[in-house]
Enzyme design. Structure first.
Site, mmCIF file in Angstrom:
data_model
loop_
_atom_site.group_PDB
_atom_site.id
_atom_site.type_symbol
_atom_site.label_atom_id
_atom_site.label_comp_id
_atom_site.label_asym_id
_atom_site.label_seq_id
_atom_site.Cartn_x
_atom_site.Cartn_y
_atom_site.Cartn_z
ATOM 1 N N SER A 137 -72.231 20.874 -0.167
ATOM 2 C CA SER A 137 -71.812 21.884 -0.672
ATOM 3 C C SER A 137 -72.937 23.025 -0.913
ATOM 4 O O SER A 137 -73.361 23.459 0.082
ATOM 5 C CB SER A 137 -71.364 21.395 -2.233
ATOM 6 O OG SER A 137 -70.818 22.279 -3.017
ATOM 7 N N ASP A 192 -59.940 19.204 -0.330
ATOM 8 C CA ASP A 192 -61.069 20.002 -1.240
ATOM 9 C C ASP A 192 -60.521 21.331 -1.993
ATOM 10 O O ASP A 192 -59.985 22.259 -1.119
ATOM 11 C CB ASP A 192 -62.208 20.320 -0.376
ATOM 12 C CG ASP A 192 -63.428 20.715 -0.928
ATOM 13 O OD1 ASP A 192 -63.352 21.415 -1.990
ATOM 14 O OD2 ASP A 192 -64.463 20.595 -0.427
ATOM 15 N N HIS A 233 -63.748 17.190 -2.555
ATOM 16 C CA HIS A 233 -64.923 17.725 -2.378
ATOM 17 C C HIS A 233 -66.270 16.755 -2.279
ATOM 18 O O HIS A 233 -67.432 17.407 -1.834
ATOM 19 C CB HIS A 233 -65.468 18.741 -3.419
ATOM 20 C CG HIS A 233 -66.500 19.754 -3.270
ATOM 21 N ND1 HIS A 233 -66.405 20.805 -2.169
ATOM 22 C CD2 HIS A 233 -67.826 20.102 -3.936
ATOM 23 C CE1 HIS A 233 -67.453 21.408 -2.456
ATOM 24 N NE2 HIS A 233 -68.328 20.850 -3.176
#
Length: 254
Positions: free
Chosen positions: A82, A207, A235
């Site tokens: 991320s 996601d 995610h």
């Protein structure tokens, strides 16, 4: 203000650095470390302002990267999840001699949506920023729920993420704000074409923060890179499809 970040190293073998995402800390990698340490020397850092590095602060992406590089291995495979993917990519672009291979997980060179580019709607990021100024623990909790949303094991994933966050000192609100600004403003799409090392991009099909369309868009832009999509994951594929995730990392990083 401390400039030293909290690092932990495990196992033996080629150096592998793991970078966590926004609002989290290095404890999210516990299960991943256990699975990968027989094959690698795994290095886990708490990014500036997070976990045991909560006393550190960096005001932008470049400064975060500089602080991380200070005590990082001389050369390693870098894996960023991320927001951590942006940090790892920035390091790969600006200190390529330190990065043998690059792996990004549920990450994007530009997190904010801007038609036709898919991403997080700017108003969602603005709402997070406003909420953050009022109550950052509620904001992080919402973000965790958003990260797991869509995954068949969403409840379990959120619980694991929450345990990781609560196991270390709370993040510094200033650093959380810097992180949201990075997610809102940074755009590394054009720069990516100059990457010199092998790259693997890992995505979760479900996601909600990094839409799967990002994967196909980058396939066109970066034909020499590898990508893999975890069908059951949102995610946090390293939690949802842990064994398959570790296999992808092992095969690419070896």
């Amino acid at each position: 203000m401390s400039t030293n970040l909290h690092w932990q190293s495990f196992g033996q073998g080629p150096d592998l650095v793991l970078l966590h995402g926004w609002g989290m800390n290095g404890a999210v990698w516990q299960q991943t470390v256990e699975s990968l340490q027989p094959y690698f020397r795994v290095h886990v850092v708490d990014l500036p302002g997070y976990g045991h590095s909560a006393e550190s602060h960096a005001e932008d992406l470049a400064k975060i990267a500089d602080l991380v590089l200070q005590d990082a291995p001389e050369k390693a495979v870098w894996l960023g999840w991320s927001l951590g993917g942006l940090v790892a990519t920035h390091i790969a672009l600006n200190a390529p001699q330190r990065v043998s291979k690059l792996i990004t997980v549920a990450s994007s060179p530009k997190f904010a949506a801007e038609r036709p580019w898919r991403g997080i709607q700017p108003n969602v990021l603005t709402a997070f920023t406003d909420q953050l100024l009022e109550d950052f623990s509620v904001t992080i909790e919402r973000f965790m729920a958003l990260q797991a949303m869509g995954s068949p094991s969403a409840r379990k994933d959120v619980k694991q993420l929450k345990q990781a966050v609560l196991s270390r000192p709370q993040p510094n609100p200033d650093s959380l704000l810097v992180g949201l600004n990075i997610l809102a403003d940074v755009d590394l799409r054009d720069a990516l074409t100059s990457l010199s090392m092998p790259m693997l991009r890992l995505y979760g099909r479900l996601d909600g923060l990094v839409p799967i369309k990002v994967a196909s868009d980058l396939n066109e832009q970066l034909p020499s890179t590898q990508q893999f999509v975890f069908n059951q994951s949102s995610h946090a594929p390293f939690m949802t499809e842990h064994e398959a995730f570790c296999l992808q990392v092992r095969e690419f990083a070896a």
